[in-house]
Design a protein around this motif. Structure first.
Motif, PDB file in Angstrom:
ATOM      1  N   LYS A 135      22.432  -1.301 -11.473  1.00 39.10           N
ATOM      2  CA  LYS A 135      22.555   0.003 -12.122  1.00 39.10           C
ATOM      3  C   LYS A 135      23.862   0.686 -11.734  1.00 39.10           C
ATOM      4  O   LYS A 135      24.522   1.310 -12.572  1.00 39.10           O
ATOM      5  N   ASP A 176      18.696   8.060 -17.107  1.00 39.03           N
ATOM      6  CA  ASP A 176      17.983   6.812 -17.320  1.00 39.03           C
ATOM      7  C   ASP A 176      17.502   6.760 -18.759  1.00 39.03           C
ATOM      8  O   ASP A 176      17.307   7.800 -19.407  1.00 39.03           O
ATOM      9  N   ALA A 209      17.425   9.633 -12.564  1.00 40.17           N
ATOM     10  CA  ALA A 209      17.205   9.833 -13.997  1.00 40.17           C
ATOM     11  C   ALA A 209      18.008  10.992 -14.548  1.00 40.17           C
ATOM     12  O   ALA A 209      18.188  11.092 -15.771  1.00 40.17           O
ATOM     13  N   CYS A 226      10.753  12.403 -17.741  1.00 41.32           N
ATOM     14  CA  CYS A 226      11.052  10.995 -17.481  1.00 41.32           C
ATOM     15  C   CYS A 226       9.762  10.185 -17.547  1.00 41.32           C
ATOM     16  O   CYS A 226       8.853  10.384 -16.739  1.00 41.32           O
TER      17      CYS A 226
END
Length: 369
Positions: free
Chosen positions: A111, A131, A203, A253
């Protein structure tokens, strides 16, 4: 037994007061920004096997009301149709760029490597890393930018609202908010440069561009799989303020869908998140066993020893309900708090055991230590 009940009741009452007071140190939301020349904001999303999220994500972006945005999505070698879906659904919107990621470099977490590439493609004065399972309220950007009016603020981040579906997600995912409200001194997190009092959620990571570049961005944490917290610490180390907000009114999220995803996701983060400290793990085990699991067993004894044996469990429930209501969580989940604490400890010990045996954590087809 009665003395234990009194001790637990007193400790839980004091910790409930602490939770209420601690929450007061979340920064208040300033008025949304209105500017004749709004700065460019780059919204950047790394995606790996996000077929189930990509279309909803793009539709969510199209509803944002801020007038000066660019969206850059990077497909990080997905094995599904993430890339083609992203390309097809953004063809008629020039604000979108869909990139294909470079091969993962040695020594980099997946990531982090994707975010590093995204930052180099971005043109914005501000960089918002999201995210793929995050969704924004339509006026989120103009509501967040005023935090940067203080020129020392380099990062605004916060834990989103977490819709939960599977039984393990209902037990464990909301514990993220509970841990922050109970354990993190928010006054130090938001108003000091004290690095250990740092938290962030990957996120939603909103950077002022010059501050991000000054710390060398994601390159500075290239091997980390808890890069969000480490970036917050690097920001503080270089003299920038980090604002940890209660992001639940603006950011949602959909973190994990299945029990297996919940297990694997927390397994890779939880022990690393406490610095791989066996002492910390043992301390948390004793603390949660005594204050958040034992009250359930005391309550079961109340028919025999009296109603006072219910008090510790009632205080546990009050703490969890208060935090759940403040973070937009399902109201009935507070009833399962002792089981949530137990699940939290089981995953912590499984994560620690995996680290001790030098086994890899597996996430989205990649192995990490």
């Amino acid at each position: 037994m009665e003395s234990l009940t009194i001790i637990l009741s007193g400790g839980l009452f004091l910790s409930f007061l602490w939770i209420i007071i601690n929450g007061l140190f979340y920064p208040a939301y300033p008025k949304p920004m209105k500017s004749a020349i709004p700065p460019l904001v780059s919204i950047l999303v790394p995606m790996r096997d996000e077929e189930r999220n990509v279309l909803q994500l793009i539709e969510n972006f199209k509803k944002l009301t801020y007038s000066n945005l660019e969206f850059i999505l990077l497909d990080d070698h997905s094995s599904d149709s993430t890339y083609s879906l992203a390309v097809d659904s953004t063809k008629k919107d020039s604000r979108f760029s869909i990139l294909q990621g470079a091969p993962l470099k040695k020594g980099w977490a997946g990531k982090v490597h994707a975010c590093y590439q995204l930052s180099h493609a971005a043109n914005g004065d501000y960089l918002l890393f999201l995210d793929a399972d995050a969704r924004l309220k339509k006026n989120t950007i103009e509501s967040m930018l005023p935090f940067f009016q203080n020129e020392k603020v380099g990062l605004v981040t916060g834990f989103p609202r977490f819709p939960v579906t599977s039984w393990l997600s209902k037990l464990v995912v909301p514990m993220q908010h509970f841990v922050i409200w109970l354990h993190l001194p928010l006054a130090l997190a938001n108003y000091s440069s004290y690095k250990p009092a740092s938290a962030a959620h990957g996120a939603f990571m909103f950077f002022e561009r010059s501050a991000y570049d000054f710390i060398e961005g994601h390159f500075s944490v290239k091997s980390s799989i808890v890069e969000d917290v480490h970036l917050a610490r690097v920001m503080k180390e270089h003299g920038f303020q980090v604002k940890l907000i209660n992001a639940t009114p603006f950011v949602t999220c959909h973190m994990y869908e299945t029990n297996q995803e919940v297990w694997n996701g927390f397994l890779k983060n939880i022990y690393i998140g406490i610095g791989k400290s066996p002492l910390m793990a043992m301390g948390l085990t004793l603390f949660y066993s005594l204050f958040y699991i034992a009250p359930l067993f005391l309550a079961l004894l109340s028919p025999f020893y009296g109603v006072w044996f219910l008090v510790p469990l009632l205080l546990v429930w009050m703490q969890k309900l208060y935090i759940d209501l403040r973070t937009g969580q399902l109201a009935y989940l507070f009833l399962f708090m002792p089981i949530s604490a137990l699940a939290f400890l089981v995953i912590l010990h499984a994560s620690m055991w995996k680290s001790w045996r030098k086994q890899h954590y597996i996430w989205k087809g990649r192995a990490y230590k």
